[in-house]
Write an enzyme that holds these catalytic residues in place. Sequence first.
Site, PDB file in Angstrom:
ATOM      1  N   GLY A  80      -4.082  -7.913   5.796  1.00 26.70           N
ATOM      2  CA  GLY A  80      -2.941  -7.279   6.468  1.00 26.70           C
ATOM      3  C   GLY A  80      -2.841  -7.732   7.905  1.00 26.70           C
ATOM      4  O   GLY A  80      -2.096  -8.647   8.249  1.00 26.70           O
ATOM      5  N   ASP A  85       0.838  -1.205   0.000  1.00 26.19           N
ATOM      6  CA  ASP A  85       0.000   0.000   0.000  1.00 26.19           C
ATOM      7  C   ASP A  85       0.867   1.246   0.000  1.00 26.19           C
ATOM      8  O   ASP A  85       1.568   1.519   0.969  1.00 26.19           O
ATOM      9  CB  ASP A  85      -0.887   0.016   1.252  1.00 26.19           C
ATOM     10  N   GLY A 109      -6.228  -2.570   9.646  1.00 25.03           N
ATOM     11  CA  GLY A 109      -6.854  -2.907  10.921  1.00 25.03           C
ATOM     12  C   GLY A 109      -8.284  -2.441  11.097  1.00 25.03           C
ATOM     13  O   GLY A 109      -8.828  -2.474  12.201  1.00 25.03           O
ATOM     14  N   ASP A 121     -10.101  -5.881  -0.620  1.00 23.28           N
ATOM     15  CA  ASP A 121      -9.031  -5.341   0.205  1.00 23.28           C
ATOM     16  C   ASP A 121      -9.603  -4.551   1.378  1.00 23.28           C
ATOM     17  O   ASP A 121     -10.255  -3.534   1.196  1.00 23.28           O
ATOM     18  CB  ASP A 121      -8.134  -4.420  -0.647  1.00 23.28           C
ATOM     19  N   GLY A 122      -9.368  -5.100   2.579  1.00 20.35           N
ATOM     20  CA  GLY A 122      -9.733  -4.313   3.756  1.00 20.35           C
ATOM     21  C   GLY A 122     -10.546  -5.093   4.757  1.00 20.35           C
ATOM     22  O   GLY A 122     -11.680  -5.471   4.463  1.00 20.35           O
TER      23      GLY A 122
HETATM   24  C1  DX5 Z   1      -6.372   0.269   3.534  1.00 21.92           C
HETATM   25  C2  DX5 Z   1      -5.340  -0.792   3.248  1.00 21.92           C
HETATM   26  C3  DX5 Z   1      -5.699  -2.046   4.023  1.00 21.92           C
HETATM   27  C4  DX5 Z   1      -4.658  -3.102   3.953  1.00 21.92           C
HETATM   28  C5  DX5 Z   1      -5.233  -4.381   4.527  1.00 21.92           C
HETATM   29  O1  DX5 Z   1      -6.026   1.420   2.868  1.00 21.92           O
HETATM   30  O2  DX5 Z   1      -5.307  -1.081   1.847  1.00 21.92           O
HETATM   31  O3  DX5 Z   1      -6.886  -2.532   3.489  1.00 21.92           O
HETATM   32  O4  DX5 Z   1      -4.236  -3.302   2.679  1.00 21.92           O
HETATM   33  O5  DX5 Z   1      -5.188  -4.220   5.894  1.00 21.92           O
HETATM   34  P1  DX5 Z   1      -6.211  -5.001   6.836  1.00 21.92           P
HETATM   35  O6  DX5 Z   1      -6.317  -6.423   6.313  1.00 21.92           O
HETATM   36  O7  DX5 Z   1      -5.573  -4.949   8.199  1.00 21.92           O
HETATM   37  O8  DX5 Z   1      -7.503  -4.261   6.743  1.00 21.92           O
END
Ligand code: DX5
Length: 223
Positions: free
Chosen positions: A200, A38, A148, A178-179
């Site tokens: 993440g 990212d 997170g 993603d997220g």
């Molecule tokens: C947000 C990021 C997150 C990251 C994943 O801008 O793009 O989504 O990649 O993080 P987690 O899995 O902890 O949400």
Amino acid sequence: MKNKLYKIAPSILAADPLNIERDALLAEKSGAYRLSVDVMDGHFVSDITFGSNIISELKKLVNIPVEVHLMISNPDHQIDNFINTGADVITFHYETGVDITNLTQYIKNKNVNAGLAISPDTKIENLTPYLKDIDEVTVMTVIPGKGGQSLILDCLKKIQFLTEFRKNESSDFLIQVDGGVKKDNITNVFNAGADIAVAGTAVFNNHSTVEDNMNALFDKLKV
Ligand code: DX5
């Protein structure tokens, strides 16, 4: 043997910033499909994270692909820096207002896959003009800018539009989520039709090892 049907892309954003090499190798060893990096510029989103140099080093380090998720304004201004890292996929945001058709073509002409990301508040129908050209669509299930967060389940409904378009138009773009992907929702994510899930904090955290965290995600997906 990891169930390779399900593609999990650990997000380096959540890795130990002083041990990215260690965590990237652990993720690769634990069955990661690819790494997701990212990039944030402090303008499109409030945080500032990685520059192109980290991505160049990661590409030398691991044998799995590296996807760059540009959460930056004016991605067209910086695109050569990230193309020159050797990244396999470069994802930019619809919400930047950049000329999507031009930037997509530019990236693809450099033999890099082009990904288009869409934030939670953006209607999926807005992507229609670009879906025949793009290689991947990333459906953000959190507000871009921080790891997170909790997954916004409603965003998964966007995937139905994408899978129907793909079928009706014989398109072959990949769908990434993603997220906020965690053990308790990763089945929902793939059942909704995602091809790839970015994870993440579910992979990199202080509660358990990278290997155990990845296995816990794969175990949830075992049919
Ligand atoms: C947000 C990021 C997150 C990251 C994943 O801008 O793009 O989504 O990649 O993080 P987690 O899995 O902890 O949400």
